[in-house]
Scaffold this motif. Structure first.
Motif, short mmCIF file in Angstrom:
data_model
loop_
_atom_site.label_atom_id
_atom_site.label_comp_id
_atom_site.label_asym_id
_atom_site.label_seq_id
_atom_site.Cartn_x
_atom_site.Cartn_y
_atom_site.Cartn_z
N CYS A 114 0.95 -1.31 0.02
CA CYS A 114 0.04 0.14 -0.03
C CYS A 114 0.93 1.33 0.20
N CYS A 117 0.64 2.60 4.02
CA CYS A 117 0.85 2.02 5.01
C CYS A 117 1.73 0.63 4.55
N CYS A 152 -4.47 0.07 0.25
CA CYS A 152 -5.30 -1.30 1.03
C CYS A 152 -6.78 -0.77 1.63
N CYS A 155 -6.74 1.99 4.32
CA CYS A 155 -6.37 3.26 3.69
C CYS A 155 -7.38 3.64 2.73
ZN LIG Z 1 -2.69 1.23 3.43
#
Ligand SMILES: [Zn+2]
Length: 467
Positions: A114, A117, A152, A155
């Motif tokens: 991602c 993150c 992701c 997020c």
């Molecule tokens: Zn993420």
């Protein structure tokens, strides 16, 4: 193979300002104190809430004016399927489209880390779903061999929970970055309450006169006793044609200054009066937004707005010595906290100027001369020489200002701040000595409410102003 399985939280707080604000908002919407505490079930619930809210404002018939919450979404995601002008209005179709945005990542062989993150992500997003990102055509800024940025599920939810946690207008959004997470959390919590109000009643349902700066300042004040931190605001518009980003911030010492204003009644009184003086009847009836702005520095480097505002208000001094003293003490607190100024050094210059002004039968004329000279080092130099000579001729020993004169008369910003403080000190001394220099005793305001803590606590109407 390692026996220890690391469990990754479904929602991560990252250093990216927009993701960060959204992660706080998603956590708050889930009733959790931290993003890391959000469970998979929580994330499902937050996604459902986002889907419901988006569909509610996007599926209205074409003839109906767009609700304000739709305008908020449109400003952030102008090309997304649920906000696009040519979107389907059928709630069922729309719901399926929106739900697709927040669907769990399917476990595919080639998931990518991602963008925010670095959790495994199978969905690629670009400008239409990610505010302030490029389109997927911007191959130079994209990760290699991908047609968008991998994001992701956690997020993705965070990036669309963003409008709940940000300070939003119909065309822009502002998020805060602060080293103290409690300040960010508080900022987001306030904005969620406001977002819910906008969803129910539109922008006319939220009180005028608050601002991202005022909400930030309230959060900083609430945590002023913690270690001093600064706060940075990112305001942006994700427009197709002219997107913009503005960054402004407070200095670390602002936290200390707020704590001191809380603790010192005269400085608090000064703050309170300045706030009222800066109020605007329609835009900012309490002056909360305007006074909060005085503690922020923008990218053009406008600093010391508080001193400038005080200077402006003091040019026509109040006739009430308590008011004049409050303003002087506020300026002192500012100079001492922000610049470590030793204000006592101004003593001799302060005596000299006040004595020179009051030696005249009608001091207003000399006071006006001083008002003009106070802004300029050369003019002030001349005035100080003249004042010393006059006192000497009148048989008095003028105070010795040789210790402070070089500082006071220097050309840089430091000199300006010293001259400003001298001005506040002299004016307060003159008002205290009842020299007739100022405006007629009219509306100096009623300070009765100061005694019950109507201060930077944003008064009994606080919830009203920020709800
Ligand atoms: Zn993420």
């Amino acid at each position: 193979m390692s026996a220890v399985a690391t469990t990754r939280s479904v929602l991560t707080l990252t250093p990216h300002p927009l993701q960060r604000c959204g992660a706080w908002a998603a956590a708050r919407l889930a009733g959790r104190a931290e993003p890391a505490a959000v469970t998979p079930d929580d994330l499902d619930a937050v996604a459902r809430r986002l889907i419901d809210d988006i569909v509610a404002v996007s599926s209205l018939p074409k003839k109906t004016p767009n609700p304000d919450w739709w305008k908020v979404l449109f400003a952030l995601y102008p090309n997304a399927k649920p906000t696009h002008a040519s979107r389907t209005r059928d709630p069922k179709t729309l719901r399926a489209l929106v739900a697709g945005l927040f669907a769990p990542d399917s476990p595919v062989a080639h998931s990518l880390p991602c963008t925010f993150c670095s959790a495994p992500a199978a969905v690629l997003w670009a400008k239409s779903h990610l505010p302030m990102f490029d389109t997927a055509h911007a191959v130079n800024t994209l990760p290699p061999y991908t047609a968008g940025w991998p994001v992701c599920r956690g997020c993705r939810v965070a990036l669309w929970a963003l409008p709940y946690g940000a300070w939003v207008t119909a065309g822009s959004a502002t998020v805060v970055m602060c080293a103290n997470p409690a300040v960010e959390r508080r900022f987001v919590a306030r904005n969620i309450t406001r977002a819910e109000r906008i969803q129910q009643l539109g922008f006319t349902g939220v009180p005028a006169g608050a601002s991202a700066e005022a909400v930030t300042l309230a959060a900083l004040r609430a945590h002023a006793a913690d270690a001093p931190v600064d706060a940075v605001l990112w305001s942006f518009k994700n427009d197709n044609e002219k997107p913009w980003l503005k960054v402004s911030g407070t200095r670390q010492a602002a936290g200390r200054l707020l704590a001191r204003i809380e603790a010192e009644p005269p400085a608090r009184r000064g703050w309170h009066r300045l706030r009222r003086a800066l109020a605007h009847p329609d835009r900012d009836p309490g002056g909360y937004a305007a006074i909060a702005r005085t503690l922020f520095v923008d990218e053009h480097g406008s600093v010391d707005r508080l001193l400038l505002a005080l200077h402006h208000e003091f040019t026509d001094p109040p006739s009430d010595p308590v008011a004049a003293d409050g303003w002087r003490r506020l300026a002192r607190a500012y100079q001492e906290e922000m610049y470590d100024m030793d204000v006592s050094r101004l003593g001799p210059a302060r005596q000299l100027v006040a004595a020179w002004i009051m030696a005249e039968h009608n001091p207003r004329g000399r006071f006006n001369e001083y008002v003009k000279a106070a802004r300029n080092s050369y003019a002030l130099h001349e005035l100080l020489v003249e004042a010393s000579a006059r006192l000497f001729r009148d048989g008095e020993q003028p105070p010795d200002i040789t210790g402070i004169a070089p500082t006071l008369l220097s050309g840089g910003p430091d000199g300006w701040r010293w001259r400003a403080q001298l001005f506040f000190e002299v004016v307060a001394d003159l008002v205290q000595a009842k020299a007739s220099i100022g405006r007629k005793p009219t509306d100096d305001g009623n300070d009765a409410d100061d005694e019950i803590g109507d201060t930077i606590r944003f008064d009994p109407h606080e919830e009203e102003v920020y709800a």
